[in-house]
Design a protein around this motif. Sequence first.
Motif, short mmCIF file in Angstrom:
data_model
loop_
_atom_site.label_atom_id
_atom_site.label_comp_id
_atom_site.label_asym_id
_atom_site.label_seq_id
_atom_site.Cartn_x
_atom_site.Cartn_y
_atom_site.Cartn_z
N ILE A 135 -1.33 6.61 18.70
CA ILE A 135 -0.10 7.21 18.20
C ILE A 135 -0.42 8.44 17.35
CG2 ILE A 135 1.37 5.17 18.19
CD1 ILE A 135 0.63 4.81 15.19
N ARG A 186 -5.45 2.59 21.39
CA ARG A 186 -5.40 1.78 20.18
C ARG A 186 -6.52 0.75 20.29
NH1 ARG A 186 -2.06 -3.07 18.51
NH2 ARG A 186 -2.01 -2.91 16.24
N ASP A 222 -4.86 7.23 3.85
CA ASP A 222 -4.00 6.29 4.58
C ASP A 222 -4.80 5.08 5.09
OD1 ASP A 222 -1.57 5.50 5.77
OD2 ASP A 222 -2.11 6.41 7.70
N MET A 223 -6.06 5.29 5.45
CA MET A 223 -6.76 4.24 6.19
C MET A 223 -8.09 3.78 5.57
SD MET A 223 -4.86 3.69 8.89
CE MET A 223 -5.85 2.82 10.08
N LYS A 238 0.86 -1.17 0.00
CA LYS A 238 0.00 0.00 0.00
C LYS A 238 0.91 1.23 0.00
CE LYS A 238 -2.50 2.06 3.83
NZ LYS A 238 -1.48 2.79 4.55
N GLN A 254 -8.50 -5.45 17.53
CA GLN A 254 -7.27 -5.23 18.29
C GLN A 254 -7.50 -4.17 19.35
OE1 GLN A 254 -4.56 -4.23 15.08
NE2 GLN A 254 -5.19 -2.13 15.04
N LYS A 256 -4.65 -9.89 9.89
CA LYS A 256 -5.05 -9.97 11.30
C LYS A 256 -6.03 -11.13 11.48
CE LYS A 256 -4.52 -4.97 11.91
NZ LYS A 256 -3.31 -4.79 12.67
N HIS A 275 -2.30 -5.14 5.03
CA HIS A 275 -1.92 -5.96 6.19
C HIS A 275 -3.08 -6.20 7.17
CE1 HIS A 275 -1.33 -2.15 8.37
NE2 HIS A 275 -1.44 -2.87 9.47
N PHE A 276 -4.18 -5.40 7.05
CA PHE A 276 -5.32 -5.66 7.93
C PHE A 276 -5.89 -7.06 7.70
CE2 PHE A 276 -7.48 -2.21 10.46
CZ PHE A 276 -6.29 -1.57 10.74
N LYS A 289 -5.84 9.54 14.41
CA LYS A 289 -4.62 9.49 15.21
C LYS A 289 -4.86 10.26 16.50
CE LYS A 289 -1.89 7.86 11.82
NZ LYS A 289 -1.46 6.47 11.82
N HIS A 308 -7.73 -0.15 4.63
CA HIS A 308 -7.95 -0.91 5.86
C HIS A 308 -9.44 -0.92 6.29
CE1 HIS A 308 -3.73 -0.99 5.87
NE2 HIS A 308 -3.49 0.08 6.61
N PHE A 346 5.34 12.05 4.67
CA PHE A 346 4.39 11.12 4.05
C PHE A 346 2.96 11.55 4.37
CE2 PHE A 346 1.57 7.61 5.38
CZ PHE A 346 1.36 6.97 4.16
N ARG A 352 6.61 10.29 10.35
CA ARG A 352 6.20 10.23 8.96
C ARG A 352 5.50 11.52 8.50
NH1 ARG A 352 2.93 5.27 7.44
NH2 ARG A 352 1.53 6.02 9.02
N GLU A 382 -6.43 5.07 16.85
CA GLU A 382 -5.00 4.93 17.15
C GLU A 382 -4.61 5.98 18.18
OE1 GLU A 382 -2.41 3.47 13.77
OE2 GLU A 382 -3.64 4.99 12.79
C1 BG6 Z 1 -0.69 1.76 8.07
C2 BG6 Z 1 -0.87 3.25 8.09
O1 BG6 Z 1 -1.04 1.25 6.80
O2 BG6 Z 1 -1.51 1.17 9.08
C3 BG6 Z 1 -0.52 3.80 9.47
O3 BG6 Z 1 -0.04 3.86 7.10
C4 BG6 Z 1 -1.33 3.09 10.54
O4 BG6 Z 1 -0.75 5.21 9.52
C5 BG6 Z 1 -1.20 1.58 10.40
O5 BG6 Z 1 -0.83 3.50 11.81
C6 BG6 Z 1 -2.15 0.86 11.33
O6 BG6 Z 1 -1.88 -0.50 11.32
P1 BG6 Z 1 -1.95 -1.39 12.65
O7 BG6 Z 1 -1.71 -2.78 12.20
O8 BG6 Z 1 -0.91 -0.85 13.58
O9 BG6 Z 1 -3.32 -1.18 13.21
#
Ligand code: BG6
Length: 514
Positions: free
Chosen positions: A240, A363, A257-258, A170, A397, A204, A200-201, A358, A262, A248, A245, A238
């Motif tokens: 964080i 989280r 981004d999300m 991505k 999560q 999970k 990557h979601f 964010k 995701h 970016f 970044r 999140e």
């Molecule tokens: C990434 C985003 O693809 O996924 C990030 O670029 C985000 O901004 C992250 O923090 C979240 O993934 P995870 O697995 O930590 O929930």
Amino acid sequence: MSDQSLRRGPQPAPACAMVIFGGSGDLTKRLVVPALYNLADQGLLPERFALVGADRLAMDSAGWQCQLHDFIETMISSGRSEFAAKSIRADVWQKLGHAMHYVEGDFLKDELYETLAQKLATLDESDQLGGNVLFYLAVPDRFFGPIVDRLGKHGLVREERGWQRVVIEKPFGHDLASAKALNAQILKSLKEEQIFRIDHFLGKETVQNIMAVRFANGLFEPIWNRDRIDHVQITVSEDIGIEHRGAFYEKTGALRDMVPNHLFQLVAMTAMEPPVSFSANAVRAKKAEVFGSARPVSPDCAVRGQYGAGSVSGNAVCAYQNEADVAAGSAVETFVALKLTIDNWRWAGVPFYLRTGKRLPRRYTEIAIRFKHAPFALFEETHGEAIEADWLVLEIQPDEAIRLHFNAKRPGPYLVLDDVSMNFKYSDWFNQAPAVGYETLLYDCFIGDGTLFQRADQIEAAWAVVQPLLDAWSTPAKTDFPNYAAGSEGPEAADELLRRDGRQWRPIRPASRD
Ligand code: BG6
């Protein structure tokens, strides 16, 4: 979860070479190679395997091995739960370390591909890899198209002998037009079946479990529709900030981004029709249909936010605009909430409310299904106003759990209703293999199972749904940014988005009894 692994149980993947473009990068260190280590630990790595790192940094194979060994050792010894042992296991590392080779070169120059072709031919002969190669593009997105062009030009993906597949990270495009252009570009050199667009979601465990919950139980599917469901809320919160970044994020923002990646994966798993099988094409066709029937989101159905200074978990944190590499007065959003309408037979009239941001309180990711109220005629004399509708909450999560909230009588001589919950926590039932989250996805690439990867049509349909927002938010509008304090649950306008439909968000902070 694949058709093949469901039937056979896990086996080592077939012989192959894997080439990581961006071999010295952050993604390779933090996620890809640790996942390969875990696959080796579980006996799932191919028995005949070669791993080639390609990057611009000057290094030799021994240096690359050492760097990755030390990185994984530090991750493991700092007690990270993604690993089974307390220190790197020599036998596991031996298998992986011995397979590692490094090739230095520029992604845009032909020499790199000539060197790679030679290297792969040598390894193929010495290690008998059957001509199979997995190319993993762990590089900034501007290189995706040019690398695939060069793989094509140098005959590295022709599948004359064995298979050759390409994993693309991505972001896949930054809007509908660029995603279409990238698809058109890579499809000149590759067939769709060779492309693994990763999100990557989908690695999970609980996300994959959504299909099992919905389709392996007679209980849920009959009520999974507009007759019984009032609305769905999906929250990816999140704590964080943007970490390091800033550059970016200034180009990307929370929406890109999300959301089309995701969050939409979570929507697809929740909303898709039952596929005829778990074959990649059957599942992906059903997911693509979800976005084919979703209405493009109009700007009045969405809210954007940006965090100001505040406090998260008791620590004072700065405003987005004071983060490194962020422009003063930036109009980039760090929070999005929107209402998604899926116009099909199952979901007509059932809004999907999505939010992500964010610097929220913690989280936490959940999919919450709100069922319609029962007719409360029987309970008119009881505390009617306090009667809650039922919720099924799929927690993704940090805990992987399923919770069912419903009404029950409080003990005592009076009829008073209270909302109670039944909780299933993955960790209470299963001994889960420690994972960084990429293991399933990599294993599926090795065995050629594209079920958990996105097809071109799905990616384009998802971008089409958010395109009106991208257009509306692209010109630096007059914003009231920052409009939420770090550590809060987002801007007031996000609450208003639901309030006008007579609904409200579930709290992000944990409820005391959960
Ligand atoms: C990434 C985003 O693809 O996924 C990030 O670029 C985000 O901004 C992250 O923090 C979240 O993934 P995870 O697995 O930590 O929930």
